[in-house]
Write an enzyme that holds these catalytic residues in place. Structure first.
Site, PDB file in Angstrom:
ATOM      1  N   LYS A 136       0.804  -1.223   0.000  1.00  0.00           N
ATOM      2  CA  LYS A 136       0.000   0.000   0.000  1.00  0.00           C
ATOM      3  C   LYS A 136       0.841   1.279   0.000  1.00  0.00           C
ATOM      4  O   LYS A 136       0.583   2.198  -0.770  1.00  0.00           O
ATOM      5  CB  LYS A 136      -0.911   0.013   1.228  1.00  0.00           C
ATOM      6  CG  LYS A 136      -2.314  -0.492   0.943  1.00  0.00           C
ATOM      7  CD  LYS A 136      -3.206  -0.215   2.147  1.00  0.00           C
ATOM      8  CE  LYS A 136      -4.624  -0.681   1.996  1.00  0.00           C
ATOM      9  NZ  LYS A 136      -5.327  -0.615   0.830  1.00  0.00           N
ATOM     10  N   LYS A 150      -9.204   7.819  10.726  1.00  0.00           N
ATOM     11  CA  LYS A 150      -9.036   6.372  10.657  1.00  0.00           C
ATOM     12  C   LYS A 150      -8.046   5.938  11.715  1.00  0.00           C
ATOM     13  O   LYS A 150      -7.064   6.624  11.958  1.00  0.00           O
ATOM     14  CB  LYS A 150      -8.399   5.988   9.318  1.00  0.00           C
ATOM     15  CG  LYS A 150      -9.329   5.854   8.157  1.00  0.00           C
ATOM     16  CD  LYS A 150      -8.492   5.298   6.999  1.00  0.00           C
ATOM     17  CE  LYS A 150      -9.247   5.232   5.723  1.00  0.00           C
ATOM     18  NZ  LYS A 150      -8.336   4.920   4.608  1.00  0.00           N
ATOM     19  N   ARG A 202     -21.924 -10.374 -13.714  1.00  0.00           N
ATOM     20  CA  ARG A 202     -21.353 -11.645 -13.262  1.00  0.00           C
ATOM     21  C   ARG A 202     -22.494 -12.569 -12.853  1.00  0.00           C
ATOM     22  O   ARG A 202     -23.279 -12.248 -11.969  1.00  0.00           O
ATOM     23  CB  ARG A 202     -20.429 -11.416 -12.065  1.00  0.00           C
ATOM     24  CG  ARG A 202     -19.267 -10.502 -12.408  1.00  0.00           C
ATOM     25  CD  ARG A 202     -18.229 -10.508 -11.313  1.00  0.00           C
ATOM     26  NE  ARG A 202     -17.262  -9.451 -11.541  1.00  0.00           N
ATOM     27  CZ  ARG A 202     -16.128  -9.331 -10.863  1.00  0.00           C
ATOM     28  NH1 ARG A 202     -15.820 -10.207  -9.919  1.00  0.00           N
ATOM     29  NH2 ARG A 202     -15.296  -8.342 -11.125  1.00  0.00           N
ATOM     30  N   ASN A 217      -3.874  -3.160  -9.736  1.00  0.00           N
ATOM     31  CA  ASN A 217      -3.974  -4.611  -9.801  1.00  0.00           C
ATOM     32  C   ASN A 217      -3.093  -5.103 -10.941  1.00  0.00           C
ATOM     33  O   ASN A 217      -3.268  -4.694 -12.087  1.00  0.00           O
ATOM     34  CB  ASN A 217      -5.419  -5.041 -10.022  1.00  0.00           C
ATOM     35  CG  ASN A 217      -6.288  -4.663  -8.839  1.00  0.00           C
ATOM     36  OD1 ASN A 217      -5.839  -4.722  -7.699  1.00  0.00           O
ATOM     37  ND2 ASN A 217      -7.504  -4.253  -9.107  1.00  0.00           N
ATOM     38  N   ARG A 242      -2.720  -7.725 -12.798  1.00  0.00           N
ATOM     39  CA  ARG A 242      -3.200  -8.943 -13.463  1.00  0.00           C
ATOM     40  C   ARG A 242      -4.258  -8.556 -14.486  1.00  0.00           C
ATOM     41  O   ARG A 242      -4.684  -7.405 -14.537  1.00  0.00           O
ATOM     42  CB  ARG A 242      -3.847  -9.860 -12.421  1.00  0.00           C
ATOM     43  CG  ARG A 242      -4.987  -9.145 -11.705  1.00  0.00           C
ATOM     44  CD  ARG A 242      -5.850 -10.045 -10.863  1.00  0.00           C
ATOM     45  NE  ARG A 242      -7.112  -9.391 -10.537  1.00  0.00           N
ATOM     46  CZ  ARG A 242      -7.327  -8.584  -9.506  1.00  0.00           C
ATOM     47  NH1 ARG A 242      -6.359  -8.324  -8.667  1.00  0.00           N
ATOM     48  NH2 ARG A 242      -8.501  -8.035  -9.309  1.00  0.00           N
ATOM     49  N   GLU A 256      -7.590  11.968   6.694  1.00  0.00           N
ATOM     50  CA  GLU A 256      -7.522  12.202   5.239  1.00  0.00           C
ATOM     51  C   GLU A 256      -8.827  12.777   4.739  1.00  0.00           C
ATOM     52  O   GLU A 256      -9.860  12.707   5.404  1.00  0.00           O
ATOM     53  CB  GLU A 256      -7.156  10.915   4.492  1.00  0.00           C
ATOM     54  CG  GLU A 256      -8.154   9.793   4.632  1.00  0.00           C
ATOM     55  CD  GLU A 256      -7.728   8.525   3.892  1.00  0.00           C
ATOM     56  OE1 GLU A 256      -6.529   8.190   3.903  1.00  0.00           O
ATOM     57  OE2 GLU A 256      -8.606   7.886   3.300  1.00  0.00           O
ATOM     58  N   HIS A 282     -16.469   3.821  -8.248  1.00  0.00           N
ATOM     59  CA  HIS A 282     -15.252   3.058  -8.534  1.00  0.00           C
ATOM     60  C   HIS A 282     -14.983   3.117 -10.030  1.00  0.00           C
ATOM     61  O   HIS A 282     -15.745   2.581 -10.826  1.00  0.00           O
ATOM     62  CB  HIS A 282     -15.423   1.614  -8.075  1.00  0.00           C
ATOM     63  CG  HIS A 282     -14.236   0.744  -8.392  1.00  0.00           C
ATOM     64  ND1 HIS A 282     -13.368   0.275  -7.428  1.00  0.00           N
ATOM     65  CD2 HIS A 282     -13.761   0.282  -9.579  1.00  0.00           C
ATOM     66  CE1 HIS A 282     -12.427  -0.438  -8.012  1.00  0.00           C
ATOM     67  NE2 HIS A 282     -12.637  -0.458  -9.316  1.00  0.00           N
TER      68      HIS A 282
END
Lengths: 458, 78
Positions: free
Chosen positions: A117, A159, A339, A291, A293, A201, A209
């Site tokens: 991260k 957080k 999906r 990601n 992949r 933050e 997204h």
């Protein structure tokens, strides 16, 4: 050296997808499978199959030694990891590399860096990709929190530094609220983690997204525009689109450029996705993660751009330069993927394996079904519930939703429950039609009886 | 005596996690709706609940064994 013998270290629909892509490139395909998967479609389609271990994934698809030994024993020169399982394991990429085979994906060092991260956030900042502004590490005391908030702007999110799982998270709209909430958040973090340290933050409200498909050859990198995957249940995407209707052309250009810049700056090789939170009210976007992949939802990108991403990632893994430049990549129309899982939406999405009793697929222009089913196939209980992905492409978003609704009506899968009813209800929902949703929209909609209201309302 | 059956096919677990004790031991009091085990099916853990109250008669299916839907997992004596 171009790949000649490809070992596929995955299962299900993505294994079928990879076998087909490799065969169309003239590559000999060798499909790995567990004891429970000897009958799966990818094994039947591949040139060869090789058993790698017992049914549980940790003894087969997650067993690095077993996979590398099998790949070597069949004389493979490359390994495709698919998605999930070991696709983002730097250790697996390194083991493949050490065995003298090609890993179809980025270098193990890149996987490691982007999987961390903090390192990923630094790489993004270095490449000029916006990250959620916040405190550099933990803040000490309320005054320090107020100072950070003044810099990043309200609302802010508090957080737990030691945190996870939502414990200790508070959102403050202004300074007065922050002064009230910070001590509470600190106390809760102390109770939950024995550490009252806090991060501050900027809060991203009702985030959508949005993610950008990129491809690199180790030197150059291009983007294939973006996808929107805001409809999620338990952090699993259920419905994905390309392009993202919430972006202006100007924002799209900046967002996609930033992803390609990041890929280039880390010397990225293969297919990858840069994920962002997009805040519609301000038009701001922020890097979440990369990601390393091919992703489940890559077909919507293929539909709007006309390129085969899996073929291209195999070519660049074999040492070829990108076969296209940014100027070659344009998008047309709108694509949606849903999906279809072997789950019963009426029983809180209880998954249920079984035998495929009947299968009838829509065959229309602009409709694609990526799956691993055939009549008589017994779906094993050991792996995830994804049966396949129904993808449609139409001139615009309204037409794509209509096409999805009609394709879902035509599609027949008998013998197992499917989530088709969820997608039909979504396709009929006015908010989905308007595109008025965000990442926290679907679960409350389900809790409010979204499935049922659509069924009774026709 | 009542049988508790598997709600789905998959892997049956007696324990909430490997480090913890089994949900029930023979002779324990069982209330209707008590969780007596988990079935892992397609990466989802489904709670197995008693449908009748009584005394736990013991597990019939082994821990971490593969079970079919409807298989007898445990018994409850009323």
């Amino acid at each position: 050296m171009p790949i000649e013998r490809l070992f596929i270290a995955n299962r299900g629909e993505i294994a079928v997808r990879i076998v087909r892509a490799a065969k169309s490139l003239g590559i000999h395909t060798i499909q790995a499978h567990s004891e429970a998967d000897a009958d799966m479609l990818a094994v039947r389609l591949a040139d060869e199959g090789v058993e790698i271990g017992p049914p549980p994934a940790k003894k087969s698809y997650l067993d690095i030694d077993a996979l590398v030994a099998a790949a070597k024993s069949v004389g493979a020169d490359a390994v495709h990891p698919g998605y999930g399982f070991l696709s983002e394991s730097a250790a697996f990429a390194k083991a493949v590399d050490d065995a003298g085979l090609i890993f179809v994906g980025p270098a193990s060092g890149t996987i490691e860096r982007m999987g961390d991260k903090v390192a990923a956030r630094q790489a993004a900042e270095t490449a000029g990709v916006p990250v959620v502004p916040g405190s550099d590490g933990r803040v000490d005391g309320v005054d320090a929190a107020v100072a950070v908030a003044a810099e990043v702007g309200y609302p802010v999110m508090l957080k737990a530094a030691a945190g996870g799982g939502g414990k200790g998270i508070r959102i403050a709209e202004d300074e007065a609220e922050l002064r009230k909430l910070a001590p509470q958040a600190k106390q809760e973090a102390e109770a939950a983690f024995g550490d009252g340290g806090l991060y501050v933050e900027r809060a991203v409200m009702n985030p959508r997204h949005v993610e950008v498909q990129i491809m690199g050859d180790g030197t150059d990198a291009v983007h294939f525009f973006e996808r929107e995957c805001s409809l999620q249940r338990r952090r699993q995407k259920v419905w994905e689109e390309a392009p993202a209707m919430c972006l202006t052309d100007e924002t799209r250009a900046k967002l996609c450029q930033s992803a390609a810049d990041l890929a280039r700056s880390v010397g990225y090789r293969g297919a990858g996705t840069v994920e962002y939170l997009f805040e519609e009210s301000t038009g701001a976007f922020f890097f979440i993660e990369m990601n390393t992949r091919i992703q489940v939802e890559h077909p919507v990108t293929e539909m709007i751009t006309g390129f085969d991403l899996v073929q291209e990632m195999i070519r660049v893994a074999g040492g070829a330069a990108l076969s296209l430049t940014q100027a070659d990549i344009t998008m047309s129309g709108h694509a949606i993927e849903v999906r279809l899982n072997a789950e019963n939406p009426e029983l809180d999405f209880l998954p249920m394996p079984g035998e495929i009793a009947a299968l009838d697929l829509p065959e229309t222009d602009g409709v694609r079904f990526d799956h691993f089913l055939y009549e008589g196939y017994e779906i094993p209980p050991f792996y995830d519930s994804l049966l396949g992905k129904l993808i449609v492409h139409a001139p615009d978003r309204d037409a794509a939703i209509d096409k999805m609704a009609s394709a879902l009506k035509t599609l027949t899968i008998e013998g197992v429950p499917t989530t088709a009813a969820l997608h039909m209800a979504l396709a009929a929902d006015p908010d989905v039609r308007k595109g008025a949703f965000h990442t926290r929209w679907l679960e409350p909609w389900l809790a409010d009886g979204g499935l049922k209201s659509q069924q009774t309302g026709g | 005596m009542a049988d508790i059956q598997a709600p789905a096919p998959g892997t049956f677990y007696h324990r909430p996690s490997p480090e913890e004790d089994p949900f029930k031991a023979k002779g324990d009091t069982v209330a209707e709706g008590d969780v007596i085990g988990l079935v892992e099916v397609m990466k989802t853990f489904v709670e197995v609940k008693a449908e009748t109250a009584g005394t736990f008669g013991g597990y019939v299916a082994d821990n971490e064994s593969a079970v079919k839907a409807g298989a007898v997992l445990a018994t409850v004596e009323s």
